[in-house]
Enzyme design. Sequence first.
Site, PDB file in Angstrom:
ATOM      1  N   ARG A  44      12.794  52.258 -44.500  1.00  0.00           N
ATOM      2  CA  ARG A  44      11.374  52.190 -44.159  1.00  0.00           C
ATOM      3  C   ARG A  44      11.213  52.141 -42.647  1.00  0.00           C
ATOM      4  NH1 ARG A  44       8.031  49.117 -48.995  1.00  0.00           N
ATOM      5  NH2 ARG A  44       7.929  51.022 -50.231  1.00  0.00           N
ATOM      6  N   ASP A  76       9.162  58.785 -48.117  1.00  0.00           N
ATOM      7  CA  ASP A  76       9.282  57.520 -48.850  1.00  0.00           C
ATOM      8  C   ASP A  76       8.626  57.593 -50.231  1.00  0.00           C
ATOM      9  OD1 ASP A  76       9.377  54.914 -49.712  1.00  0.00           O
ATOM     10  OD2 ASP A  76       8.475  54.056 -47.924  1.00  0.00           O
ATOM     11  N   TYR A 111      10.157  44.458 -46.724  1.00  0.00           N
ATOM     12  CA  TYR A 111      10.102  43.823 -48.035  1.00  0.00           C
ATOM     13  C   TYR A 111      10.016  42.308 -47.874  1.00  0.00           C
ATOM     14  CZ  TYR A 111      11.624  48.267 -50.038  1.00  0.00           C
ATOM     15  OH  TYR A 111      11.712  49.573 -50.418  1.00  0.00           O
ATOM     16  N   GLN A 163       8.634  57.997 -43.049  1.00  0.00           N
ATOM     17  CA  GLN A 163       7.407  57.685 -43.787  1.00  0.00           C
ATOM     18  C   GLN A 163       6.988  58.807 -44.733  1.00  0.00           C
ATOM     19  OE1 GLN A 163       4.507  56.626 -40.805  1.00  0.00           O
ATOM     20  NE2 GLN A 163       5.053  54.467 -40.875  1.00  0.00           N
ATOM     21  N   SER A 175       6.632  54.346 -51.418  1.00  0.00           N
ATOM     22  CA  SER A 175       5.277  54.194 -50.889  1.00  0.00           C
ATOM     23  C   SER A 175       4.300  55.140 -51.568  1.00  0.00           C
ATOM     24  CB  SER A 175       5.267  54.432 -49.373  1.00  0.00           C
ATOM     25  OG  SER A 175       5.945  53.395 -48.703  1.00  0.00           O
TER      26      SER A 175
END
Length: 378
Positions: A122, A130, A230, A127, A133
């Site tokens: 991450r 991912d 996280y 991005q 997400s």
Amino acid sequence: MTHIAILMEQAVGETRVAAIPETVKKFVALGANIMVEKDAGKSASISDAEYEAVGAKIVSRADAVKNADIILAIQGPDPKSISGAKTGAALLASLNPFVERGNIDAYAASGLDAMAMEFMPRITRAQSMDILSSQSNLAGYKAVLEAASHYGRAFPMMMTAAGTVSAAKAFVMGVGVAGLQAIATARRLGAQVSATDVRSATKEQILSLGAKPIFVENVAGIEGEGSGGYATEMSEEYQKAQAELVSSHIAKQDIVITTALIPGRAAPRLISDAQIATMRAGSVIVDLAAEAGGNVEGAEAGKVVVKHGVKIVGAKNMASLLAADASALFSRNLYNFLSSFWDKESNKPIFPQDDELVIGVRVTHGGKIVHDRLLGEG
């Protein structure tokens, strides 16, 4: 020419597909040959003809696999179903390595270059790649819609000639990607929304969406920030204080959405049976972590359980309930990853062994398991 195989998902209830016509067209533009398993996109409302129109070939699973340099899937395929794959072929999917360790061992034995896309670091660079997400965003949205469908009352305040209907009170536990989308969706539907998280940095995010932050104050361990954004497990002192705060707050809520997950571990227990008993009959809890053991005591993945008059919705593969959009986002994640390593001269992706993204997702290579987290080193 690089051959890319798109597989039809075999898991029960899985409706997504790992490539849509948009990304197939982009792969063809890169110079790849795309082989789509027959009816791979059917459950996501994509016909074989649509794939053919952008240059893909519709073939059997066996034909797709045996010629493939790259295999794309949503969930890790049964190793037996891709036994004809050639040594060194790259497999990109959500592989669930901690639960499906037997599959990982089999991929290694077959010489596959397996990449668990849910392990994507991450970081800013990744991005657009991912999958957690992109799929969690949809899951958070759908969780609120599921809650609304099971809730026997309206979400927004309504003023009528016959009287006023009060707005529903919704509480989101866990403010990651799914939680933030759940907050935004519940707000759009007119609910009074509050939210909590073990990471104090999320307070501003909650406030920015117009919701009320519910946080334990002045207790050691409030930061709760683990690697990669996280959450981590909290101290006993924090857990006790959090339980007391939640107990007093949850008794007043109509809707609760729980989203807390710790990668590689069972989902943390956030709501006990005793806390459920304090809620008003007809209230709804949606547990987005039900497949990982559940945040809610008594939650069962894929089922709706009623306890103390409260409906507990055990979410299972929530993103698949939005197959078209979920497939589009997932397939773009895969394309963005592969295209970032695409070498024009050799007309194929080249994965440097020292690249942090490759290190992050690669779980098998050269006939061995290579990921630190699967070797007990990370």
